[in-house]
Design a protein around this motif. Structure first.
Motif, short mmCIF file in Angstrom:
data_model
loop_
_atom_site.label_atom_id
_atom_site.label_comp_id
_atom_site.label_asym_id
_atom_site.label_seq_id
_atom_site.Cartn_x
_atom_site.Cartn_y
_atom_site.Cartn_z
N UNK A 52 -22.40 12.08 14.92
CA UNK A 52 -22.13 11.57 16.26
C UNK A 52 -21.90 10.05 16.23
N UNK A 53 -20.82 9.62 16.88
CA UNK A 53 -20.51 8.20 17.06
C UNK A 53 -20.45 7.42 15.75
N UNK A 54 -19.94 8.07 14.72
CA UNK A 54 -19.78 7.40 13.43
C UNK A 54 -18.30 7.22 13.12
N UNK A 55 -17.97 6.09 12.51
CA UNK A 55 -16.61 5.90 12.03
C UNK A 55 -16.36 6.85 10.86
N UNK A 56 -15.12 6.98 10.46
CA UNK A 56 -14.81 7.86 9.33
C UNK A 56 -15.58 7.45 8.08
N UNK A 57 -15.66 6.15 7.84
CA UNK A 57 -16.37 5.67 6.65
C UNK A 57 -17.86 5.96 6.74
N UNK A 58 -18.45 5.72 7.92
CA UNK A 58 -19.87 5.97 8.09
C UNK A 58 -20.18 7.47 8.07
N UNK A 59 -19.25 8.27 8.60
CA UNK A 59 -19.44 9.72 8.56
C UNK A 59 -19.49 10.20 7.12
N UNK A 60 -18.61 9.68 6.30
CA UNK A 60 -18.62 10.04 4.88
C UNK A 60 -19.94 9.63 4.22
N UNK A 61 -20.46 8.45 4.59
CA UNK A 61 -21.73 7.99 4.04
C UNK A 61 -22.88 8.87 4.51
N UNK A 62 -22.83 9.31 5.77
CA UNK A 62 -23.89 10.17 6.30
C UNK A 62 -23.94 11.50 5.54
N UNK A 63 -22.77 12.09 5.30
CA UNK A 63 -22.75 13.36 4.57
C UNK A 63 -23.13 13.14 3.09
N UNK A 64 -22.77 12.00 2.55
CA UNK A 64 -23.19 11.69 1.18
C UNK A 64 -24.71 11.62 1.10
N UNK A 65 -25.34 11.02 2.12
CA UNK A 65 -26.80 10.95 2.18
C UNK A 65 -27.41 12.34 2.24
N UNK A 66 -26.93 13.18 3.16
CA UNK A 66 -27.51 14.51 3.33
C UNK A 66 -27.28 15.38 2.10
#
Length: 309
Positions: A195-209
């Motif tokens: 939610x409310x993440x840029x494409x780059x941050x979204x990729x980082x979030x999924x990398x974390x999970x």
């Protein structure tokens, strides 16, 4: 929450479900859920906002009581072992349930969670250790969780004294995940992961999970669009009132656990057709209720009942 290891030697919790559903007095939050995921899987609950995603996440972590079908988390059956499932699972950010306090600093959140973990989840032997040893063990858990979540305190505006309100969205997600991992759960649940993440941050979030899952902890994440390589449960919004649904689309009365598993319109494992309820989830069987309307407001009402489950 605890760090117990399952009988097969893995840390993460396997998640299975068949014809899993949750119904309020006037409709379904979700139903006909089927999934089979191994320990250490990254499971995405994909769908639009209001389609029952959060209710499903809370039901699979023992926070909401389902009304039909079967599910197991780490070998523990739901709904019969809800308390046990809660002990082996942890919530990351879930709106209205486990939100960060914007007025507190990062250090205050970590200190509070460490104290709670030490007080409620420690063994008797651990509680009898000298205070210095217990404090060191808690600090070690916090450092381990921060590393796993990829949150580097030195990079924050005021380091650990940074208030939550001053964190970027991705930093707040990392903090929530770190707080959940302090308890070393077998299942980590994260709402609105993208939610409310840029494409780059979204990729980082999924990398974390994904890194958390690869380390052995099963991850269950709500999202609007799941990345490749995840086990996906898809949810769908309810049919609008103007649409004319087929008879097969009308929710039937819930069946007991002893009933046949053959549900009209059921979908294969790893996918689900989820409808939204118009009222709160209850522990009682609502099969006598004839109003089967499904709306987005109902899913919110069901979520409001989480504290009672």
């Amino acid at each position: 929450m605890g760090s117990s290891v399952s009988p097969d030697g893995s840390h993460g919790a396997a998640v299975t479900a068949e014809n899993f559903g949750l119904k309020g007095p006037r409709g379904w939050a979700f139903r006909s859920v089927g999934i089979e995921a191994e320990p250490g899987s990254l499971i995405a609950i994909e769908g639009p906002s209001g389609s029952g995603r959060t209710c499903l996440l809370l039901a699979l972590t023992g926070r909401m009581r389902p009304t039909e079908g079967h599910a197991k988390v780490g070998g523990l059956p739901l709904p019969h072992k809800m308390a046990a499932v809660r002990r082996i699972s942890a919530l990351g950010p879930v709106t209205g349930v486990s939100e960060l306090d914007p007025a507190l600093t990062v250090a205050e959140h970590l200190r509070e969670r460490g104290l709670l973990q030490r007080h409620f989840d420690g063994s008797l032997r651990a509680l009898l250790r000298p205070p210095g040893e217990r404090a060191a063990a808690t600090r070690s858990r916090i450092d381990e969780a921060l590393e796993a979540a990829g949150l580097v305190l030195a990079t924050l505006p005021k380091e650990e004294r940074t208030a939550v309100r001053d964190l970027e969205r991705l930093e707040a997600l990392r903090l929530s995940v770190a707080l959940a991992l302090i308890g070393r759960p077998r299942l980590l649940a994260v709402d609105d992961a993208d939610l409310k993440l840029s494409d780059a941050d979204r990729a980082e979030a999924w990398k974390l999970l994904r890194s958390v899952a690869e380390a052995g902890t099963t991850v269950l994440a709500v999202c609007s669009q799941a990345p490749e390589g995840t086990t996906v449960i898809r949810t769908v919004a309810a049919t609008t009132p103007s649409a004319a649904p087929d008879a097969s689309d009308t929710p039937a009365a819930p069946k007991s656990e002893a009933a046949s598993d053959a549900t009209p319109g059921a979908v294969p494992a790893n996918t689900t057709e989820v409808t939204e309820a118009t009222s709160e989830a209850t522990r009682e069987d609502a099969s006598a209720d004839t109003d089967q309307d499904t709306t987005e407001e109902g899913t919110a009402d069901a979520l409001a009942e989480t504290g009672r489950a």
